[in-house]
Design an enzyme around this catalytic site. Structure first.
Site, PDB file in Angstrom:
ATOM      1  N   GLY A  15      -9.269   5.282  -6.219  1.00 16.74           N
ATOM      2  CA  GLY A  15      -7.563   4.644  -6.466  1.00 16.74           C
ATOM      3  C   GLY A  15      -6.863   5.254  -5.146  1.00 16.74           C
ATOM      4  O   GLY A  15      -6.688   6.255  -4.329  1.00 16.74           O
TER       5      GLY A  15
ATOM      6  N   SER B  19      -1.302   5.946 -15.062  1.00 18.10           N
ATOM      7  CA  SER B  19      -1.784   5.592 -15.839  1.00 18.10           C
ATOM      8  C   SER B  19      -2.474   4.477 -16.124  1.00 18.10           C
ATOM      9  O   SER B  19      -2.970   4.018 -16.846  1.00 18.10           O
ATOM     10  CB  SER B  19      -1.212   6.456 -16.655  1.00 18.10           C
ATOM     11  OG  SER B  19      -1.110   7.956 -16.730  1.00 18.10           O
TER      12      SER B  19
ATOM     13  N   GLY C 186      -3.944   2.565 -13.944  1.00 17.95           N
ATOM     14  CA  GLY C 186      -5.445   2.060 -13.513  1.00 17.95           C
ATOM     15  C   GLY C 186      -6.522   2.728 -14.310  1.00 17.95           C
ATOM     16  O   GLY C 186      -6.302   2.165 -15.084  1.00 17.95           O
TER      17      GLY C 186
ATOM     18  N   ASP D  13      -5.498   7.908  -5.820  1.00 17.14           N
ATOM     19  CA  ASP D  13      -5.706   9.693  -5.593  1.00 17.14           C
ATOM     20  C   ASP D  13      -6.223   9.681  -4.059  1.00 17.14           C
ATOM     21  O   ASP D  13      -6.729  10.198  -3.023  1.00 17.14           O
ATOM     22  CB  ASP D  13      -6.164  10.059  -6.282  1.00 17.14           C
ATOM     23  CG  ASP D  13      -6.214  12.153  -6.295  1.00 17.14           C
ATOM     24  OD1 ASP D  13      -5.770  12.536  -5.526  1.00 17.14           O
ATOM     25  OD2 ASP D  13      -7.280  12.517  -7.354  1.00 17.14           O
TER      26      ASP D  13
ATOM     27  N   ASP E 283       0.786  -1.196   0.062  1.00 20.30           N
ATOM     28  CA  ASP E 283       0.043  -0.095  -0.058  1.00 20.30           C
ATOM     29  C   ASP E 283       1.357   1.265  -0.360  1.00 20.30           C
ATOM     30  O   ASP E 283       1.979   0.909   1.279  1.00 20.30           O
ATOM     31  CB  ASP E 283      -1.706  -0.442   1.285  1.00 20.30           C
ATOM     32  CG  ASP E 283      -2.091   1.242   1.172  1.00 20.30           C
ATOM     33  OD1 ASP E 283      -2.369   1.866   0.290  1.00 20.30           O
ATOM     34  OD2 ASP E 283      -2.833   0.504   2.238  1.00 20.30           O
ATOM     35  N   ILE E 284       0.557   1.861  -0.543  1.00 18.76           N
ATOM     36  CA  ILE E 284       1.687   3.314  -0.983  1.00 18.76           C
ATOM     37  C   ILE E 284       1.380   4.276   0.246  1.00 18.76           C
ATOM     38  O   ILE E 284       2.131   4.826   0.721  1.00 18.76           O
ATOM     39  CB  ILE E 284       1.554   3.872  -2.264  1.00 18.76           C
ATOM     40  CG1 ILE E 284       2.989   4.843  -2.077  1.00 18.76           C
ATOM     41  CG2 ILE E 284       0.391   4.571  -2.996  1.00 18.76           C
ATOM     42  CD1 ILE E 284       2.752   5.416  -4.299  1.00 18.76           C
TER      43      ILE E 284
ATOM     44  N   ASN F  89      -5.838  13.092 -10.481  1.00 19.55           N
ATOM     45  CA  ASN F  89      -6.317  13.860 -11.386  1.00 19.55           C
ATOM     46  C   ASN F  89      -6.501  15.731 -11.397  1.00 19.55           C
ATOM     47  O   ASN F  89      -5.730  15.598 -10.896  1.00 19.55           O
ATOM     48  CB  ASN F  89      -8.006  13.073 -11.786  1.00 19.55           C
ATOM     49  CG  ASN F  89      -8.984  14.373 -10.033  1.00 19.55           C
ATOM     50  OD1 ASN F  89      -8.305  15.309 -10.468  1.00 19.55           O
ATOM     51  ND2 ASN F  89      -9.626  13.118  -9.681  1.00 19.55           N
TER      52      ASN F  89
ATOM     53  N   TYR G  22      -6.596   5.043 -15.974  1.00 20.54           N
ATOM     54  CA  TYR G  22      -6.346   5.389 -17.281  1.00 20.54           C
ATOM     55  C   TYR G  22      -6.531   4.827 -18.200  1.00 20.54           C
ATOM     56  O   TYR G  22      -6.148   4.891 -19.317  1.00 20.54           O
ATOM     57  CB  TYR G  22      -5.234   6.464 -17.055  1.00 20.54           C
ATOM     58  CG  TYR G  22      -5.735   8.244 -16.468  1.00 20.54           C
ATOM     59  CD1 TYR G  22      -7.351   8.090 -15.944  1.00 20.54           C
ATOM     60  CD2 TYR G  22      -5.516   9.522 -16.614  1.00 20.54           C
ATOM     61  CE1 TYR G  22      -7.159   8.999 -15.547  1.00 20.54           C
ATOM     62  CE2 TYR G  22      -5.279  10.336 -15.684  1.00 20.54           C
ATOM     63  CZ  TYR G  22      -6.363  10.590 -15.083  1.00 20.54           C
ATOM     64  OH  TYR G  22      -6.456  11.718 -14.745  1.00 20.54           O
TER      65      TYR G  22
END
Length: 176
Positions: free
Chosen positions: A35, A125, A127, A37, A13-14, A27, A129
């Site tokens: 996600g 990008s 996920g 973000d 997990d980031i 975004n 995107y």
């Protein structure tokens, strides 16, 4: 700068990473989303949103353009900074690789300005995107391992085993 960062991979997990800066695949509004973000905004608390709102009221009235990056506080996260970047939406008819490369380079540029030595990236990008994961991994690893920077360690934090395995394949292919 002639240094290049060492690249490593982590399954996890980031928001739990203990690094100087965490990269947010944001975004353009910078005001949260889904996600990575959404997870960063939730875990970091209202300080991150407040900092993003200040940016939108001042220097980024139109939002953050794809391929660019900006830093804010990390709020309650273990990191000191969140570096927000907007990756391109994948297109089957238009090559947007240069924009994705720019997102990674700009994050490293901002990291250098902040004297960051350790940074955690998501798969920008790849996920919502829609970027094909192997191509996203190749771009990510190639760009971060060849861009001159004072960052010593780049860690890609992959949320599931499949993403980790694809990034491992790309890392092995590139001999990093």
């Amino acid at each position: 700068m002639t240094n290049h960062a060492a690249v490593s991979l982590v399954l996890g997990d980031i928001v739990a990473q203990r690094v100087d800066a965490i990269v947010n695949a944001a975004n353009p509004s910078l005001l949260g989303g889904g996600g990575v973000d959404g997870a960063i905004h939730r875990a970091g608390g209202p300080e991150i949103l407040a900092a993003c709102q200040r940016l939108r009221e001042t220097s980024l009235r139109e939002g953050l353009m794809p391929g660019h990056a900006v830093a804010t506080t990390a709020g309650k996260l273990a990191a000191q900074w969140v570096i927000h970047t907007v990756g391109p939406i994948w297109s089957p008819t238009e090559d947007r690789t240069a924009i994705l490369m720019s997102a990674y380079r700009e994050c490293l540029r901002v990291a250098d300005e902040l004297a960051v030595t350790t940074i955690a990236f998501p798969a920008i990008s790849a996920g919502a995107y829609g970027w094909p994961l192997l191509e996203a991994a190749r771009v990510a690893i190639t760009t971060t391992s060849t861009t001159p920077t004072q960052v010593a360690e780049v860690t890609f934090v992959l949320r599931d085993q499949h993403a980790y395995d694809i990034f491992r394949l790309a890392l092995d292919e590139l001999g990093s």
